[in-house]
Design an enzyme around this catalytic site. Structure first.
Site, PDB file in Angstrom:
ATOM      1  CE  LYS A  66      -3.841   2.318   2.206  1.00  0.00           C
ATOM      2  NZ  LYS A  66      -3.282   3.636   1.870  1.00  0.00           N
ATOM      3  CG  ASP A  68       1.245   7.525   3.177  1.00  0.00           C
ATOM      4  OD1 ASP A  68       0.158   8.038   2.834  1.00  0.00           O
ATOM      5  OD2 ASP A  68       1.810   7.790   4.255  1.00  0.00           O
ATOM      6  CD  GLU A 208      -0.921   4.253   4.350  1.00  0.00           C
ATOM      7  OE1 GLU A 208      -1.901   4.895   4.746  1.00  0.00           O
ATOM      8  OE2 GLU A 208      -0.458   4.376   3.211  1.00  0.00           O
TER       9      GLU A 208
END
Length: 355
Positions: A66, A68, A208
């Site tokens: 993921k 950011d 993250e």
């Protein structure tokens, strides 16, 4: 007795040595049907990941890191490149390196879906650095260091791919943006690992979180559950409703007072006093002082002194570990201001969050 085959009146080739020639082209009948290409859409609503507490199980799920940053869609046409934010705003001029790289891709038309990021020294995407590269909230600077981590292909050379399963879209994307590149557009690679294992490793490395995607799913806007996000650290957008003045802090901002939406109203969810640097604090102070009001926009009974209340127009991106029993953010840290053009939404909390 059978008869021999009749000699054709016109042989296929009158002269075996004569060159072959095609039939003369006839003028097209305007009423005749033809194979149409899919028109390039002006904008496609992004597919959004649904927050889940743990990775899903099953062979149909593919996993990625993921990122950011800022969600972007890159529209590539012969006439030029457009880079749109999640909210549909044109930020082409703010990401010149990504736009230049898009023009060099081996295709005529395409729509790439991805996340613009800036990496730290350890190779992790850092939202604060991305914002600084763009000049902060409302800034007009161009970010030459931003990289687009491309994770989907929605349109290619005249064909709409949104109705095609993810596996096929990813296969085409990998032919355009090969893995391992160091350009301004890079492939967000699928990672061959069990979801639980990958999530644990991601958290150990300070990332993250991870994204899980159904390999068999088509592409549709909104949070339909085909994409899921599992986060090591929670984060969200919270309205700044005031600040605590402090003579010993950067910009005289000791802490920001935050609010979220609950049942249609803003509710106080605590304060944050860490995460912003000196220049960020000065910018925050200047922005907040333009929004001063005499009464708070939320019910407040925290007992802090030297409070300055503001209209809830600024939305801060806040990282936090969990919710306390009385509905406050646990261990919050300031990451930056969300820009209205990036669909800066205020987090909504349910009855289960923090009691």
């Amino acid at each position: 007795m059978t008869k021999p085959p009749r000699k054709p009146s016109q042989p296929l080739l009158r002269d075996a040595d004569a060159p072959l020639r095609s039939q003369p082209r006839r003028r097209r009948d305007p009423d005749q049907s033809q194979l149409l290409l899919d028109p390039m859409p002006a904008r496609i609503d992004p597919c959004l990941a649904l927050l889940k507490p743990r990775p899903p199980k099953g062979r149909q799920w593919a996993f990625e890191v993921k990122w950011d940053g800022y969600r972007l869609a890159v529209y590539i046409e012969p006439k030029g490149v457009r880079i749109l934010t999640r909210g549909g705003h044109d930020w082409t001029d703010r990401f010149p390196a990504i736009a230049a790289q898009a023009k060099r891709l081996p295709l005529s038309t395409a729509i790439l879906d991805g996340e613009a990021v800036v990496f730290d020294e350890l190779g992790r995407s850092d939202f604060g650095r991305l914002q600084q590269s763009l000049g902060g909230k409302g800034g007009k600077r161009t970010s030459w260091e931003s990289v687009l981590m491309a994770f989907d292909l929605l349109y290619l050379d005249g064909h709409d791919l949104t109705g095609t399963e993810l596996t096929a879209r990813r296969h085409l994307l990998e032919g355009i943006v090969p893995p391992g590149g160091e350009e301004a557009i890079r492939l967000s690679e699928e990672i061959e690992a069990d979801g639980d294992t990958l999530f644990r490793i991601a958290c150990e490395h300070g990332l993250e979180g991870i994204i899980a995607k159904d390999r068999n799913s088509t592409y549709r806007g909104g949070r339909g559950g085909e994409w899921q996000k599992i986060k090591c650290i929670q984060s969200g957008g919270f309205a700044i409703v005031g600040y605590q003045r402090s003579s010993s802090a950067f910009g005289n901002v000791g802490a920001l007072l935050l609010a979220a939406r609950k049942e249609g109203q803003l509710v106080y969810v605590g304060s944050v006093g860490t995460g912003f640097k000196a220049n960020q604090a000065l910018e925050l102070r200047a922005a907040m002082d333009k929004l001063k009001v005499t009464a708070p926009a939320v019910k407040y009974s925290g007992g802090r002194k030297n409070l300055i209340w503001t209209r809830p127009k600024l939305v801060a991106e806040i990282e936090y570990r969990a919710w306390t029993h009385d509905g406050k953010l646990r261990h919050p840290s300031y990451k930056g201001l969300r820009d209205e053009q990036d669909n800066a939404a205020i987090s909504r909390i349910a009855d289960g969050d923090g009691g």
